[in-house]
Design a protein around this motif. Structure first.
Motif, PDB file in Angstrom:
ATOM      1  N   GLY A 294       0.804  -1.223   0.000  1.00 50.42           N
ATOM      2  CA  GLY A 294       0.000   0.000   0.000  1.00 50.42           C
ATOM      3  C   GLY A 294       0.834   1.268   0.000  1.00 50.42           C
ATOM      4  O   GLY A 294       2.027   1.276   0.305  1.00 50.42           O
ATOM      5  N   ARG A 310      -2.695  -3.292  -0.147  1.00 46.89           N
ATOM      6  CA  ARG A 310      -3.092  -2.082  -0.863  1.00 46.89           C
ATOM      7  C   ARG A 310      -4.197  -1.297  -0.173  1.00 46.89           C
ATOM      8  O   ARG A 310      -4.274  -0.076  -0.335  1.00 46.89           O
ATOM      9  CB  ARG A 310      -3.509  -2.447  -2.294  1.00 46.89           C
ATOM     10  CG  ARG A 310      -2.344  -2.751  -3.211  1.00 46.89           C
ATOM     11  CD  ARG A 310      -2.807  -3.240  -4.572  1.00 46.89           C
ATOM     12  NE  ARG A 310      -3.388  -4.575  -4.497  1.00 46.89           N
ATOM     13  CZ  ARG A 310      -3.842  -5.252  -5.543  1.00 46.89           C
ATOM     14  NH1 ARG A 310      -3.811  -4.686  -6.749  1.00 46.89           N
ATOM     15  NH2 ARG A 310      -4.330  -6.472  -5.395  1.00 46.89           N
ATOM     16  N   ILE A 311      -5.066  -1.961   0.591  1.00 43.02           N
ATOM     17  CA  ILE A 311      -6.147  -1.213   1.249  1.00 43.02           C
ATOM     18  C   ILE A 311      -5.691  -0.631   2.586  1.00 43.02           C
ATOM     19  O   ILE A 311      -6.506  -0.005   3.280  1.00 43.02           O
ATOM     20  CB  ILE A 311      -7.406  -2.071   1.447  1.00 43.02           C
ATOM     21  CG1 ILE A 311      -7.179  -3.146   2.511  1.00 43.02           C
ATOM     22  CG2 ILE A 311      -7.875  -2.669   0.139  1.00 43.02           C
ATOM     23  CD1 ILE A 311      -8.470  -3.787   2.981  1.00 43.02           C
ATOM     24  N   PRO A 313      -3.045   1.895   3.437  1.00 40.60           N
ATOM     25  CA  PRO A 313      -1.960   2.860   3.222  1.00 40.60           C
ATOM     26  C   PRO A 313      -1.400   3.379   4.542  1.00 40.60           C
ATOM     27  O   PRO A 313      -2.000   3.189   5.604  1.00 40.60           O
ATOM     28  CB  PRO A 313      -2.645   3.985   2.434  1.00 40.60           C
ATOM     29  CG  PRO A 313      -4.080   3.916   2.850  1.00 40.60           C
ATOM     30  CD  PRO A 313      -4.360   2.453   3.071  1.00 40.60           C
ATOM     31  N   HIS A 368      -7.719   8.609  -3.987  1.00 41.19           N
ATOM     32  CA  HIS A 368      -7.210   7.233  -4.060  1.00 41.19           C
ATOM     33  C   HIS A 368      -6.871   6.700  -2.669  1.00 41.19           C
ATOM     34  O   HIS A 368      -7.334   5.612  -2.281  1.00 41.19           O
ATOM     35  CB  HIS A 368      -5.974   7.202  -4.957  1.00 41.19           C
ATOM     36  CG  HIS A 368      -5.259   5.885  -4.964  1.00 41.19           C
ATOM     37  ND1 HIS A 368      -5.788   4.747  -5.529  1.00 41.19           N
ATOM     38  CD2 HIS A 368      -4.053   5.525  -4.456  1.00 41.19           C
ATOM     39  CE1 HIS A 368      -4.942   3.752  -5.385  1.00 41.19           C
ATOM     40  NE2 HIS A 368      -3.887   4.185  -4.732  1.00 41.19           N
ATOM     41  N   THR A 369      -6.066   7.440  -1.905  1.00 42.57           N
ATOM     42  CA  THR A 369      -5.694   6.964  -0.569  1.00 42.57           C
ATOM     43  C   THR A 369      -6.889   6.988   0.384  1.00 42.57           C
ATOM     44  O   THR A 369      -7.022   6.105   1.242  1.00 42.57           O
ATOM     45  CB  THR A 369      -4.547   7.797   0.014  1.00 42.57           C
ATOM     46  OG1 THR A 369      -4.880   9.190  -0.034  1.00 42.57           O
ATOM     47  CG2 THR A 369      -3.263   7.579  -0.763  1.00 42.57           C
ATOM     48  N   LYS A 372      -9.009   3.968  -0.176  1.00 44.47           N
ATOM     49  CA  LYS A 372      -8.365   2.799   0.431  1.00 44.47           C
ATOM     50  C   LYS A 372      -8.572   2.792   1.944  1.00 44.47           C
ATOM     51  O   LYS A 372      -8.828   1.739   2.552  1.00 44.47           O
ATOM     52  CB  LYS A 372      -6.873   2.794   0.103  1.00 44.47           C
ATOM     53  CG  LYS A 372      -6.539   2.616  -1.368  1.00 44.47           C
ATOM     54  CD  LYS A 372      -7.036   1.291  -1.915  1.00 44.47           C
ATOM     55  CE  LYS A 372      -6.635   1.094  -3.363  1.00 44.47           C
ATOM     56  NZ  LYS A 372      -7.216  -0.149  -3.938  1.00 44.47           N
ATOM     57  N   GLN A 375     -11.958   1.557   2.765  1.00 46.15           N
ATOM     58  CA  GLN A 375     -12.006   0.100   2.648  1.00 46.15           C
ATOM     59  C   GLN A 375     -11.342  -0.562   3.854  1.00 46.15           C
ATOM     60  O   GLN A 375     -11.832  -1.583   4.372  1.00 46.15           O
ATOM     61  CB  GLN A 375     -11.295  -0.343   1.368  1.00 46.15           C
ATOM     62  CG  GLN A 375     -11.981   0.084   0.080  1.00 46.15           C
ATOM     63  CD  GLN A 375     -11.178  -0.328  -1.144  1.00 46.15           C
ATOM     64  OE1 GLN A 375     -10.613  -1.415  -1.201  1.00 46.15           O
ATOM     65  NE2 GLN A 375     -11.104   0.554  -2.125  1.00 46.15           N
ATOM     66  N   GLU A 445     -14.362   4.438  -7.043  1.00 46.48           N
ATOM     67  CA  GLU A 445     -13.077   3.812  -7.345  1.00 46.48           C
ATOM     68  C   GLU A 445     -12.127   4.838  -7.958  1.00 46.48           C
ATOM     69  O   GLU A 445     -12.455   5.504  -8.936  1.00 46.48           O
ATOM     70  CB  GLU A 445     -13.277   2.639  -8.316  1.00 46.48           C
ATOM     71  CG  GLU A 445     -12.001   1.860  -8.594  1.00 46.48           C
ATOM     72  CD  GLU A 445     -12.235   0.690  -9.532  1.00 46.48           C
ATOM     73  OE1 GLU A 445     -11.276  -0.061  -9.774  1.00 46.48           O
ATOM     74  OE2 GLU A 445     -13.369   0.533 -10.019  1.00 46.48           O
ATOM     75  N   HIS A 447      -7.778   5.662  -8.943  1.00 44.82           N
ATOM     76  CA  HIS A 447      -6.514   5.020  -9.277  1.00 44.82           C
ATOM     77  C   HIS A 447      -5.381   6.038  -9.254  1.00 44.82           C
ATOM     78  O   HIS A 447      -5.585   7.230  -9.498  1.00 44.82           O
ATOM     79  CB  HIS A 447      -6.588   4.374 -10.668  1.00 44.82           C
ATOM     80  CG  HIS A 447      -7.667   3.338 -10.800  1.00 44.82           C
ATOM     81  ND1 HIS A 447      -7.446   2.002 -10.526  1.00 44.82           N
ATOM     82  CD2 HIS A 447      -8.970   3.455 -11.149  1.00 44.82           C
ATOM     83  CE1 HIS A 447      -8.573   1.337 -10.715  1.00 44.82           C
ATOM     84  NE2 HIS A 447      -9.510   2.191 -11.090  1.00 44.82           N
TER      85      HIS A 447
END
Length: 577
Positions: A294, A310-311, A313, A368-369, A372, A375, A445, A447
């Motif tokens: 992440g 990745r989820i 950070p 993006h962060t 995450k 999530q 979502e 990226h």
């Protein structure tokens, strides 16, 4: 000077030709010579003790003590001094392929001047898109020979073969450059050896060995090695014992002894891994690919379990003594080192403001962060309220183990980050007289496209355009990516104003239907105060360990954070008035 057939030597301007500008030089093949407006008092002529074959020299070009310069076009005001062989023989009409990430070549990407990190990221993430991009005209098609750009300086290079040297690039002592491209302001120096590489704007490679790798804006790599690496903007490696292999990284710092494996000794070197923006490796860290790390994660120890964090950070990923990977989610969120990293990148962007190729968004808390983090909070709540593990034990997930205590702490820190992001976006909207109740269609979502934060809806549209053949050249694709910025900003407004996280309401006591804007702003200021207190405490602890407490008191980054908080309070007060 000597030449078997002087009729094949032509002049850029007959009336300005001065034979005194040439001495002890061999000419062969078809030669075109420019003029020398700057020469006059030089003791050594501009073209001196060199062998030139099938070359075209621009104006004010210096070629001195060069064993062989063959098959090249050289731009104006370029200096080539004390070099071995610079040879364009075998030039494949502009096709230079890089086996990035997968050493076996399954992700082979054709490189060209003007390649951006965003275009390359699109290509390596999807085989069909990569093949389509490889077929798009790049401007190199049919180029009869490679070229050295204007203002370049090549001094003491051992070998340059079938490579393109960009404007104002510098190739230094004992460098070997084969089938590679360097962009404006880049440096390949001090014995560096590169083959099939792209060296982006203001990238420095010093005493570094690399093959089949991409290095994008402002990266700085010394003394180590790289193979099949996608090095996004601001990748840094300084140590002799460091090997980067099959890694997709950006805003990354490799500690001494950083190492990875892409080979399990079964099907060959087919594996690769990714580390999100802002990640770093401690000394002697090791990761066995495949793995997905992440954003803003600090990795230490050895990792064999192919973690996918990745989820999560802003975490610590630690190799335990039992050989397993332990994750401390959000542990890196309020560290002074992270704050200093975030502040230094824009200050270290040395590219000319006009003509920047790679697009870089610097905000650490971005859609993006934040997506995450949301999530991660869902996953943490699920784990905490499930009966699947004993509270005294670790929870196993995504190839790592996480303790209950770490999850509880992460929930607090992640909630603080959400409050700071959504509060800041609300404050900006209020200052711009944009009421948060305005209807938006929010993207869930997001990226990180090698530095550019983009919603999935826009990214999917770009992919569809590539696959359908809408873009007729790489330049059209690059312009289309850049042209999405206004829509991305509108999408972030939708993302940040469409709703407010329930977890923030619970932590900071925000109530009402609709929510009370004044309460949200007050909670936002409180969250910023909490964050600053944690960062300052971390800095003070570090400075005390070093026996230099004044370091924490006089650090420019920390001073900037204090001033920012004071400014936020002033802005919030002005709105309430």
């Amino acid at each position: 000077c000597r030449c078997r057939d002087w009729s094949r030597v032509t002049l850029g301007n007959d009336s300005c030709f001065d034979p005194d500008n040439y001495a002890e030089t061999n000419f062969s093949g078809d030669i075109t010579l420019g003029i020398h407006e700057l020469h006059g008092s030089d003791v050594i002529p501009p073209v001196y003790r060199a062998s030139l074959h099938d070359c075209e020299l621009g104006h004010n070009v210096y070629v001195q003590n060069v064993h062989l310069l063959a098959g090249y076009t050289v731009g104006d005001n370029t200096r080539i001094l004390n070099c071995g062989t610079i040879d364009g023989s075998g030039w494949d009409k502009g096709r230079i392929a890089v086996n990035v990430l997968d050493e076996t070549g399954s992700r082979s990407l054709n490189i060209f001047p003007g390649l951006t990190a965003q275009t390359a990221k699109l290509a390596v993430d999807n085989d069909d898109i990569r093949m389509c991009i490889n077929m798009l005209p790049s401007g190199l098609e049919g180029t009869p020979r490679p070229f050295i750009g204007k203002g370049a300086e090549i001094t003491g290079a051992s070998l340059i073969s079938r490579s393109i040297i960009g404007n104002y690039s510098r190739i230094g002592i004992n460098a070997i450059v084969e089938e590679s491209i360097t962009e404006a302001g880049s440096i390949v120096d001090k014995g560096s050896q590169i083959a099939n590489c792209f060296v982006g704007q203001n990238v420095t490679l010093s005493n570094f060995c690399a093959q089949h790798s991409l290095f994008f804006a402002n990266s700085h790599l010394c003394n180590g090695e790289a193979a099949s690496v996608f090095a996004g903007p601001f990748t840094v490696s300084e140590h002799k014992s460091t090997l980067l292999i099959g890694a997709e990284i950006m805003m990354f710092n490799a500690g001494s002894g950083t190492n990875q494996s892409n080979h399990l000794y079964k099907l060959g070197p087919i594996h690769y891994g990714s580390m999100g923006r802002g990640s770093k490796c401690a000394s002697d860290s090791y990761i066995m690919w495949p793995a997905r790390i992440g954003d803003f994660t600090m990795v230490s120890g050895r990792h064999y379990s192919h973690p996918d964090t990745r989820i999560f950070p802003f975490s610590y990923l630690i190799g335990d003594t039992d050989g397993q990977s332990r994750l401390l989610p959000a542990e890196n969120l309020c560290k002074c080192g992270t704050a200093r990293d975030i502040a230094k990148w824009p200050a270290r962007d040395r590219r000319e403001k006009d003509g920047r190729l790679d697009l870089i968004d610097y905000e650490a808390l971005n859609p993006h962060t934040i997506a995450k983090i949301e999530q991660a909070l869902v996953r943490i709540d699920t784990a905490l309220h499930s009966g699947s593990f004993d509270p005294a034990d670790d929870c196993q997930m995504y190839g790592v183990k996480i303790s209950r205590r770490s999850m509880l702490k992460a929930k607090e820190l992640y909630t603080n980050a959400l409050m700071r992001y959504f509060g800041n976006r609300l404050l900006l909207a209020l200052q711009n007289n944009e009421h948060p109740s305005r209807a938006y269609e929010a993207d869930e979502e997001w990226h990180d496209l090698a530095g550019m934060i983009m919603p999935g809806r826009i990214l999917d549209r770009l992919k569809d355009c590539v696959l359908s053949g809408k873009f007729k050249s790489v330049r059209e694709l690059t312009e289309a990516i850049t042209g999405t910025y206004p829509e991305i900003e509108e999408s972030e407004q939708a993302f940040s104003l469409d709703r407010f996280p329930t977890v923030c309401c619970e932590k900071y006591g925000i109530a009402g239907n609709p929510l009370n804007v004044g309460q949200i702003i007050a909670a936002y200021i409180k969250a910023e105060e909490e964050y600053l207190a944690l960062v300052l405490a971390d800095a003070a602890k570090e400075a005390q360990m070093a026996g230099r407490p004044a370091l924490a008191e006089n650090d420019p980054t920390l001073d900037a954070l204090k001033k920012r908080l004071a400014d936020l309070k002033t802005r919030a007060a002005a709105l309430s008035d």
